[in-house]
Write an enzyme that holds these catalytic residues in place. Structure first.
Site, PDB file in Angstrom:
ATOM      1  N   SER A  98       0.822  -1.202  -0.100  1.00 14.01           N
ATOM      2  CA  SER A  98      -0.031  -0.042  -0.068  1.00 14.01           C
ATOM      3  C   SER A  98       0.765   1.201   0.003  1.00 14.01           C
ATOM      4  O   SER A  98       0.193   2.366  -0.347  1.00 14.01           O
ATOM      5  CB  SER A  98      -0.909  -0.084   1.205  1.00 14.01           C
ATOM      6  OG  SER A  98      -0.277  -0.282   2.425  1.00 14.01           O
ATOM      7  N   HIS A 135      -5.285  -3.754  -2.519  1.00  6.11           N
ATOM      8  CA  HIS A 135      -5.011  -2.397  -3.478  1.00  6.11           C
ATOM      9  C   HIS A 135      -5.109  -3.133  -4.792  1.00  6.11           C
ATOM     10  O   HIS A 135      -4.412  -2.441  -5.733  1.00  6.11           O
ATOM     11  CB  HIS A 135      -3.601  -2.115  -3.160  1.00  6.11           C
ATOM     12  CG  HIS A 135      -3.718  -0.793  -2.146  1.00  6.11           C
ATOM     13  ND1 HIS A 135      -4.309   0.392  -2.368  1.00  6.11           N
ATOM     14  CD2 HIS A 135      -3.634  -0.867  -0.898  1.00  6.11           C
ATOM     15  CE1 HIS A 135      -4.365   1.335  -1.198  1.00  6.11           C
ATOM     16  NE2 HIS A 135      -3.666   0.575  -0.327  1.00  6.11           N
ATOM     17  N   LYS A 146     -11.953   0.648  -1.543  1.00 10.48           N
ATOM     18  CA  LYS A 146     -11.100   1.175  -2.250  1.00 10.48           C
ATOM     19  C   LYS A 146     -11.739   1.252  -3.776  1.00 10.48           C
ATOM     20  O   LYS A 146     -12.776   2.020  -3.941  1.00 10.48           O
ATOM     21  CB  LYS A 146      -9.699   0.570  -2.271  1.00 10.48           C
ATOM     22  CG  LYS A 146      -9.108   0.882  -0.716  1.00 10.48           C
ATOM     23  CD  LYS A 146      -7.854   0.043  -0.437  1.00 10.48           C
ATOM     24  CE  LYS A 146      -7.459   0.582   0.939  1.00 10.48           C
ATOM     25  NZ  LYS A 146      -6.568  -0.259   1.539  1.00 10.48           N
TER      26      LYS A 146
HETATM   27  C1  LIG Z   1      -6.688  -0.387   2.931  1.00  5.92           C
HETATM   28  C2  LIG Z   1      -6.183  -1.718   3.363  1.00  5.92           C
HETATM   29  C3  LIG Z   1      -6.882  -2.618   4.390  1.00  5.92           C
HETATM   30  C4  LIG Z   1      -8.082  -2.275   4.918  1.00  5.92           C
HETATM   31  O1  LIG Z   1      -9.200  -2.250   4.148  1.00  5.92           O
HETATM   32  P1  LIG Z   1     -10.342  -1.342   4.834  1.00  5.92           P
HETATM   33  O2  LIG Z   1     -11.485  -1.888   4.007  1.00  5.92           O
HETATM   34  O3  LIG Z   1     -10.120   0.122   4.510  1.00  5.92           O
HETATM   35  O4  LIG Z   1     -10.519  -1.501   5.985  1.00  5.92           O
HETATM   36  C5  LIG Z   1      -6.270  -3.947   4.191  1.00  5.92           C
HETATM   37  N1  LIG Z   1      -5.143  -4.275   3.772  1.00  5.92           N
HETATM   38  C6  LIG Z   1      -4.252  -3.411   2.779  1.00  5.92           C
HETATM   39  C7  LIG Z   1      -3.192  -3.892   2.205  1.00  5.92           C
HETATM   40  C8  LIG Z   1      -4.853  -2.156   2.758  1.00  5.92           C
HETATM   41  O5  LIG Z   1      -4.202  -1.395   1.988  1.00  5.92           O
END
Ligand SMILES: *Cc1c(COP(=O)(O)O)cnc(C)c1O
Length: 401
Positions: A186, A214, A245
């Site tokens: 990320s 991601h 996302k």
């Molecule tokens: C953003 C993210 C999460 C968490 O996801 P949310 O739905 O925002 O709680 C988990 N793993 C990774 C690699 C992320 O970038």
């Protein structure tokens, strides 16, 4: 009137002051418009390079309409956890849709990607087990590993040899073993060496788990993620993804076998002890996945990549260091945290919103701007952003001219 600070809480204030003096204290930017490629942040219109809204779905008319329709039909909330009275037909429909999209037997939706990771790792493993984890895995994986009480061994970032060294050393481990990695990382935007890690998981009898937060909506056919991108179908036991996302709404999910999903229904603590998604969220997610399964989704993913390539090329031409990024997550390396925050602030004054990231989100001395372009950015906005980043960055001595 606010109450006086009680002495036992004074250390919070002291810590905050210390963070401020080290430029590690972040301010919360506030959007007064929708999450879009150009939005209004802290009262100023800016080109938005800071969201994870990869496909521009967060404010998409189809998602809004679906959220409203679901609210009309099923109400504003569920007022129960999934296992008591909080499962509606739409929750199950969404899970079936996700499983179909990811080509797995079953899927289960959690409140967030964070709870999906933490809840799953903690449910699947126990104190006699071993977790082998990439050093840059997401915080929710790290927390899940800690909650599981298993032994945790960390391999160097994307280093298959280092991973195998650990697996060799623990070859006779009596408990279960889990090999776990983010699909796309990320903060650096690089991709896990998934086929090689799957080889190791098979060779050393590990459960294989990938967090595709991601990569879903980004990599693979129509955004099906790293497993699809690398043709690793059937080799990853536990696939995690997020609905927060690229999917544009909120939530997380776990895909895999029917047994895995049934097991998580029984054991995953966020599933058992926290209320299920409101209908509006489920409706929006269904609409987004329906788009991804249609040619429209393929088009959005293509646009995302065209914008990504254009923007990355522009940054390189301007002489910026974008690290190891291979995806729309494009860091602009700065190093010093104070300088990164100053760079971000100066860009914002010029109408470009690119957040600086420092310790503890990234290691000390590796501060950066983290930029993400989306399918919704127009070329003219990307050109303006590049021109501004070049001018401001060069004036600050950040890139070689
Ligand atoms: C953003 C993210 C999460 C968490 O996801 P949310 O739905 O925002 O709680 C988990 N793993 C990774 C690699 C992320 O970038």
């Amino acid at each position: 009137m606010t109450a006086a600070v009680r002495p036992q809480m004074g250390y919070l204030h002291d810590t905050l002051e210390e963070l401020k003096s080290q430029h590690l204290h972040f301010h919360l930017p506030v959007l007064s418009r929708e999450q879009k490629a150009v939005t209004v942040v802290d009262g100023r219109e800016a080109i938005n390079l800071s969201s994870n809204n990869y496909l521009g779905l967060a404010a998409h008319p189809k998602l809004r309409r679906a959220a409203i329709d679901a609210t009309r039909k099923f109400g504003a909330g569920t007022a129960a956890v999934r296992t008591i009275a909080g499962t509606m037909t739409i929750h199950l429909e969404l899970e079936q849709q996700i499983a179909r999209f990811k080509q797995t037997e079953a899927a289960v939706v959690f409140q967030s990607g964070f709870t999906a990771n933490a809840g799953t790792v903690a449910a699947v493993l126990g104190k006699d087990d071993l977790i082998v984890s990439d050093e840059l895995n997401h915080a929710s994986i790290i927390d899940g590993c800690r909650l599981s009480k298993a032994t945790i061994k960390i391999f160097r970032h994307r280093d298959v040899e280092d991973c195998e060294r650990i697996l060799k050393e623990t070859e006779n481990w009596a408990g279960r073993k889990l090999l776990i990695t983010d699909g796309v990382f990320s903060m650096d935007g690089d991709i896990a060496p998934l086929p090689q890690l799957c080889d190791l998981a098979e060779k050393y009898n590990c459960i294989m788990m990938v967090d595709d937060a991601h990569s879903s909506g980004v990599l693979g056919r129509g955004g099906r993620g790293t497993i699809d991108h690398f043709h690793c179908h059937g080799r990853v036991d536990i696939q995690v993804g997020t609905l927060s996302k690229a999917i544009g709404s909120m939530g997380g999910y776990v895909c895999g076998s029917r047994d895995l999903v049934e097991f998580l229904y029984q054991r995953a603590r966020p599933f058992l002890f926290s209320t299920s998604h409101p209908p509006s969220v489920i409706g929006a997610c269904q609409a987004a996945l329906t788009m991804l399964e249609a040619p429209e989704g393929e088009r959005l993913v293509k646009k995302l990549w065209a914008n990504t390539k254009f923007f990355k090329r522009g940054l390189k031409r301007l002489g910026f260091d974008t690290g190891a990024s291979e995806t729309p997550i494009t860091p602009i390396m700065v190093g010093d945290a104070a300088k990164a925050f100053e760079f971000s602030r100066a860009l914002f004054e010029e109408g470009v919103f690119a957040q600086a990231i420092g310790y503890p989100t990234v290691p000390q001395g590796k501060a950066r701007l983290r930029t993400i372009v989306t399918a919704a950015h127009k070329r003219k906005d990307l050109n303006t952003a590049l021109e501004t980043i070049g001018r401001v960055g060069h004036a600050m001595g950040i890139a070689a001219e």
